[in-house]
Design a protein around this motif. Sequence first.
Motif, short mmCIF file in Angstrom:
data_model
loop_
_atom_site.label_atom_id
_atom_site.label_comp_id
_atom_site.label_asym_id
_atom_site.label_seq_id
_atom_site.Cartn_x
_atom_site.Cartn_y
_atom_site.Cartn_z
N PHE A 15 0.82 -1.21 0.00
CA PHE A 15 0.00 0.00 0.00
C PHE A 15 0.86 1.26 0.00
O PHE A 15 0.54 2.24 -0.69
CB PHE A 15 -0.95 0.02 1.19
CG PHE A 15 -2.16 -0.84 1.03
CD1 PHE A 15 -2.88 -0.85 -0.15
CD2 PHE A 15 -2.60 -1.64 2.06
CE1 PHE A 15 -4.00 -1.64 -0.31
CE2 PHE A 15 -3.72 -2.44 1.92
CZ PHE A 15 -4.43 -2.44 0.74
N ALA A 16 1.95 1.25 0.75
CA ALA A 16 2.85 2.40 0.77
C ALA A 16 3.49 2.63 -0.59
O ALA A 16 3.63 3.77 -1.04
CB ALA A 16 3.93 2.20 1.84
N THR A 17 3.83 1.55 -1.28
CA THR A 17 4.46 1.67 -2.60
C THR A 17 3.48 2.24 -3.62
O THR A 17 3.83 3.12 -4.40
CB THR A 17 4.98 0.30 -3.07
OG1 THR A 17 5.93 -0.18 -2.11
CG2 THR A 17 5.65 0.40 -4.43
N VAL A 18 2.26 1.74 -3.61
CA VAL A 18 1.25 2.27 -4.53
C VAL A 18 0.99 3.75 -4.22
O VAL A 18 0.90 4.58 -5.13
CB VAL A 18 -0.05 1.44 -4.44
CG1 VAL A 18 -1.17 2.09 -5.22
CG2 VAL A 18 0.20 0.02 -4.96
N GLY A 19 0.88 4.07 -2.94
CA GLY A 19 0.68 5.47 -2.55
C GLY A 19 1.84 6.35 -2.96
O GLY A 19 1.65 7.48 -3.44
N PHE A 20 3.06 5.84 -2.78
CA PHE A 20 4.23 6.61 -3.19
C PHE A 20 4.23 6.91 -4.68
O PHE A 20 4.44 8.04 -5.11
CB PHE A 20 5.52 5.87 -2.81
CG PHE A 20 6.70 6.32 -3.62
CD1 PHE A 20 7.25 7.57 -3.44
CD2 PHE A 20 7.24 5.50 -4.60
CE1 PHE A 20 8.31 8.00 -4.21
CE2 PHE A 20 8.30 5.91 -5.37
CZ PHE A 20 8.84 7.16 -5.17
N ALA A 21 4.00 5.87 -5.48
CA ALA A 21 4.02 6.06 -6.94
C ALA A 21 2.95 7.06 -7.37
O ALA A 21 3.22 7.94 -8.19
CB ALA A 21 3.82 4.72 -7.66
#
Length: 155
Positions: A15-21
């Motif tokens: 979830f953090a990776t998707v949010g970051f991108a």
Amino acid sequence: MDQPVGVAAPIAAFFATVGFAALAICGFGFTSLLTDTDVLSAPGLGQGSGIAAMILCAAVFAGTEYGAVRRRRYPAAAWVMIATLAAYLVGVFVGGAVTGVDAASAAAVAGEFALSWYALVLALTSVAAAWAGIALHRTRARRPEWPWEHDEDDE
């Protein structure tokens, strides 16, 4: 070290990776709009360099974020930010070299990016998303429930 776990580490990192991108791409768009500049500007560079850089930095973010989430320490978000920013710069250089731009021009574009507002946007979005992923795992987060979903025995 039996601490209560919120969301599982792999899911929190995902979830953090998707949010970051999403935040990084949106931030790049708004920064480009406000400054009337391109994220990466060099003759003959094309879009391949930016795409390669974003894919590489998202992959590095995911890997370092998973480690940070498992450690459960908020200062690890700073290391995630440093690794993500370095990966973007390497991605710009490698993407430029793959698309046919000479190494000096690719290095110049990476250096120009490192000193731009875009680097600040990338750093802020990566540290914010990394912190959020760590918080998601550290806290006792769970799915939202309506009041009627609780057992009557709990009252």
